[in-house]
Design a protein around this motif. Structure first.
Motif, PDB file in Angstrom:
ATOM      1  N   HIS A   7       9.499  -3.895   6.502  1.00  0.00           N
ATOM      2  CA  HIS A   7       9.544  -4.248   5.086  1.00  0.00           C
ATOM      3  C   HIS A   7      10.542  -5.372   4.822  1.00  0.00           C
ATOM      4  N   GLU A  54      10.428  -3.176  -0.255  1.00  0.00           N
ATOM      5  CA  GLU A  54      11.396  -2.149  -0.655  1.00  0.00           C
ATOM      6  C   GLU A  54      12.194  -2.664  -1.842  1.00  0.00           C
ATOM      7  N   HIS A  78      17.325  -7.992   2.685  1.00  0.00           N
ATOM      8  CA  HIS A  78      17.218  -7.869   4.140  1.00  0.00           C
ATOM      9  C   HIS A  78      15.768  -7.874   4.588  1.00  0.00           C
ATOM     10  N   GLU A 127      17.568  -5.231   9.268  1.00  0.00           N
ATOM     11  CA  GLU A 127      17.572  -3.778   9.408  1.00  0.00           C
ATOM     12  C   GLU A 127      16.603  -3.426  10.526  1.00  0.00           C
TER      13      GLU A 127
HETATM   14 CO    CO Z   1      15.374  -1.606   3.971  1.00  0.00          CO
END
Ligand code: CO
Length: 271
Positions: A7, A54, A78, A127
């Motif tokens: 994501h 997200e 991110h 991430e």
């Molecule tokens: Co995330």
């Protein structure tokens, strides 16, 4: 091993407001919506093909995400990559001396997660996520491409290779658009490393003032770009006219990030 962009995370003031765009106008389905107390965020995941978007809404003022929103506004925060073994990835990264924010995995919206420091990845906060086994993912194409603005494609590509094991597959000279593009393929998405074509271009000046950074943008392939443009326009959104993009044989149009909670949406079609 990293096989997919899981994501992109964006910080927003109000997830409910942002859902009016991402869920109701874009038509994406919410796959997860919960408050993670210890991180002080409400996280909402929306499925888009094999990827997700997200939304991160701070629920307290004393967190990194809240400060990020305070200083930068609504913007991409991110990019998350999926792995089937987050512990092995973290051990490998530690042995290579890569700067990590999390040395061991913790619970996140996408499963077990850990963050790599943006200084290890040319300004991109990465991430890693190991979703719970058996968790459902779409198989359709989601993001066509994402982009990271860098000083030099080859230098950045070395780090993308070393840190994430993803290799540069092609370079495109788009100097008529003021840029050079390095393409890294991950799943059905191309991660573009975008370098200024000249030292006095607007992108070079922007990198000079804010440093290397991810573009707060996702590009989505659409079958009929004119139809999509009029669909978004009739929903009240501002969309540019279609025009040839920097990748040869493409037409693109952009929704403005001011109306899409900081995440620019580019519509792209291959002609
Ligand atoms: Co995330």
């Amino acid at each position: 091993m990293i096989d997919l962009i899981h994501h992109v995370g964006i910080v927003v003031h109000s997830a409910d407001d942002a859902l009016v765009f991402f869920r109701d106008i874009m038509g994406l389905t919410v796959s997860e919506d919960r408050v993670i107390e210890e991180q002080g965020v409400r996280g909402v995941l929306l499925a888009i093909g094999e990827n997700e978007i997200e939304l991160l809404q701070p629920t307290r003022d004393d967190t990194g995400v809240a400060r990020y929103l305070e200083t930068k506004g609504e913007i991409l925060h991110h990019i998350c990559f999926r792995t089937n073994d987050i512990r092995a990835e973290l051990a490998r990264l530690q042995s290579q001396g890569v700067d990590l924010i999390d040395e061991s995995p913790r619970d996140g919206l996408a499963g077990e997660i850990a963050f790599i420091h943006p200084k290890a990845m040319h300004g991109v906060l990465i991430e890693l996520a190991q979703p719970p086994s058996g968790s459902h993912t779409g198989t359709e194409k989601g993001f066509d491409h994402l982009a990271a603005m860098v000083n030099d494609i080859d230098t950045a590509a070395e780090d993308w290779s070393q840190v994430l094991g993803l290799e540069l597959s092609a370079k495109i000279d788009a100097s008529d658009h003021g840029i050079l593009i390095g393409q890294i393929i991950c799943g059905q998405t191309v991660m573009e490393l975008v370098q200024p074509a000249t030292n006095d271009s607007p992108l070079a000046e922007r990198i000079g003032s804010v440093g290397e950074h991810p573009a707060s943008m996702i590009a989505i392939e659409v079958p009929d770009i004119e139809e999509e443009i009029s669909r978004y326009r009739s929903a009240g959104m501002t969309v540019s006219d279609s025009s040839p993009g920097p990748i040869p044989g493409t037409l693109r149009a952009s929704l403005t990030a001011e109306e899409t909670y900081g995440l620019g949406i580019q519509l792209i079609t291959y002609v």
